[in-house]
Design an enzyme around this catalytic site. Structure first.
Site, PDB file in Angstrom:
ATOM      1  N   CYS A 134       0.721  -1.135   0.061  1.00  0.00           N
ATOM      2  CA  CYS A 134       0.108  -0.219  -0.004  1.00  0.00           C
ATOM      3  C   CYS A 134       0.908   1.311   0.026  1.00  0.00           C
ATOM      4  O   CYS A 134       0.483   2.076  -0.712  1.00  0.00           O
ATOM      5  CB  CYS A 134      -1.060  -0.015   1.111  1.00  0.00           C
ATOM      6  SG  CYS A 134      -0.172  -0.448   2.724  1.00  0.00           S
ATOM      7  N   SER A 164      -5.374   0.730   9.800  1.00  0.00           N
ATOM      8  CA  SER A 164      -5.941  -0.079   8.946  1.00  0.00           C
ATOM      9  C   SER A 164      -4.995  -0.972   7.947  1.00  0.00           C
ATOM     10  O   SER A 164      -5.626  -2.025   7.446  1.00  0.00           O
ATOM     11  CB  SER A 164      -7.044   0.443   8.011  1.00  0.00           C
ATOM     12  OG  SER A 164      -6.281   1.546   7.308  1.00  0.00           O
ATOM     13  N   GLY A 165      -3.933  -0.632   7.627  1.00  0.00           N
ATOM     14  CA  GLY A 165      -3.148  -1.538   6.921  1.00  0.00           C
ATOM     15  C   GLY A 165      -2.650  -2.890   7.713  1.00  0.00           C
ATOM     16  O   GLY A 165      -2.286  -3.744   7.227  1.00  0.00           O
ATOM     17  N   HIS A 246      -2.443   6.326   4.566  1.00  0.00           N
ATOM     18  CA  HIS A 246      -1.304   6.626   4.750  1.00  0.00           C
ATOM     19  C   HIS A 246      -0.533   7.948   4.205  1.00  0.00           C
ATOM     20  O   HIS A 246      -0.951   8.520   3.105  1.00  0.00           O
ATOM     21  CB  HIS A 246      -0.357   5.398   3.860  1.00  0.00           C
ATOM     22  CG  HIS A 246      -0.615   4.195   4.486  1.00  0.00           C
ATOM     23  ND1 HIS A 246      -1.472   3.662   5.644  1.00  0.00           N
ATOM     24  CD2 HIS A 246      -0.219   2.913   3.884  1.00  0.00           C
ATOM     25  CE1 HIS A 246      -1.361   2.677   5.767  1.00  0.00           C
ATOM     26  NE2 HIS A 246      -0.601   1.914   4.740  1.00  0.00           N
TER      27      HIS A 246
END
Length: 347
Positions: A134, A164-165, A246
């Protein structure tokens, strides 16, 4: 006739985003199938205005499926992606399992879609395409147009990565810890090595022999594979108490001169990029504003006076979308729009 698409891991954060994005972007699918493990059999997920019931991956026949969007982790992908690909279905995998395999293309459509043109011609190809990490995806969307113009020699990246990663459990841990701070309850660490609420953790994934973490290594390896193997890359990856999106502070050294104004103009015209760069209070993007959006946002574009040809930029994107689900769907769209894959039902 349209395409048949299966989403594996449809009940997870990224799987649900994939379902939403397929619908939002009007992907030409006659049928979308939600797949998950046996414990999620019958669980309902949304696809546009429809509700789909999850079917079990172990028992599913992929012989008439055109695309399998895989978002169920590396272990499952290692077992199932080759089996599904062997049926003739194209697997677009969101895990790290296949990213560094020389036989498998690693794709961000705005960066290296041309790789797919040669891949489809290979008679011995493996029908698996890898989605990058990501943090790398959004980084390269911003770097590619600048590299084309002035040739990047070196980048120094500091990432500020949302929880959330780490999946739903990581998001739950931030929520519960934050609430515990306010009500003076005990704080438990189950997912993260240290408390994440009101803290930052310079540690994502496992440590390697050189002191880097696996997350930092991914940024280096994937940048070299997709953009240019000659670029020198160093990265520090940090987990921050943000739920989604991010952010990255990027210092870039070029071979050729490139002013901040030139970079700003280039990025405004670049696919997937949205420049928000006013030198005033609030004239930049933050993770909260990027959540739920498709663009890779670039702010704080300025020259680095310590380098002969240096720039600093601030890059923010929704990691569940461009960093995962959106990029996966865009790869399928690229294959369709280029005419590289026809519906199997037509044959």
């Amino acid at each position: 006739m349209g395409y048949k698409v299966a989403v594996v891991g449809a009940t997870g954060n990224v799987g649900r985003e994939m379902m939403d994005i397929l619908s939002e972007r009007g992907f030409p699918a006659d049928e979308v199938v939600a797949l998950a493990s046996s414990r999620s059999k019958g669980k309902e997920v949304s696809y546009g205005d429809k509700t789909l019931k999850c079917q079990v991956l172990d028992h599913y026949d992929f012989s008439d499926v055109d695309f399998c969007l895989m978002s169920a982790g590396g272990t499952l992908s290692k077992e199932w992606s080759p089996k599904i690909a062997a049926t003739g279905c194209i697997v677009i995998d969101n895990s790290s399992q296949w990213r560094y395999d020389e036989r498998i293309p690693l794709i961000v459509p705005e960066v290296n879609a041309h790789v797919l043109d040669e891949w489809v011609k290979k008679k011995d190809r493996i029908n698996i395409i890898a989605n990058p990490n990501c943090s790398t995806a959004q980084l390269l969307v911003a770097l590619k147009p600048l590299h084309d113009k002035a040739t990047i020699k070196r980048i120094v990246v500091s990432t500020y990565q949302s929880v959330s990663g780490g999946g739903k459990a990581a998001m739950d841990e931030l929520f519960h810890q934050t609430r515990a701070v306010f009500v003076a309850d005990p704080i438990e660490n189950n997912i993260f090595t240290k408390r994440i609420a009101f803290n930052v953790i310079p540690h994502i994934d496992s440590f390697m022999d050189d002191g880097s973490t696996k997350e930092e290594w991914k940024v280096v390896a994937e940048t070299k594979k997709m953009l240019d193997p000659k670029i020198k890359v160093t990265c520090t990856a940090v987990r921050v108490p943000v739920f989604v999106s991010h952010a990255e502070a990027v210092n870039i050294e070029f071979e050729n001169p490139l002013s901040a104004d030139e970079a700003r103009d280039i990025l405004r015209e670049a696919p997937g990029c949205l420049v928000i760069d006013k030198r005033e209070d609030g004239g930049y993007i933050t993770p909260v504003e990027a959540a739920g959006e498709d663009a890779t946002y670039i702010s704080r574009i300025r020259e680095d006076p310590t380098l002969e040809n240096g720039l600093n930029i601030w890059v923010v994107s929704d990691n569940l979308r461009k960093g995962a689900a959106l990029n996966t769907v865009q790869i399928a769209e690229t294959l369709v729009n280029k005419g590289l894959v026809k519906p199997r039902s037509d044959a």
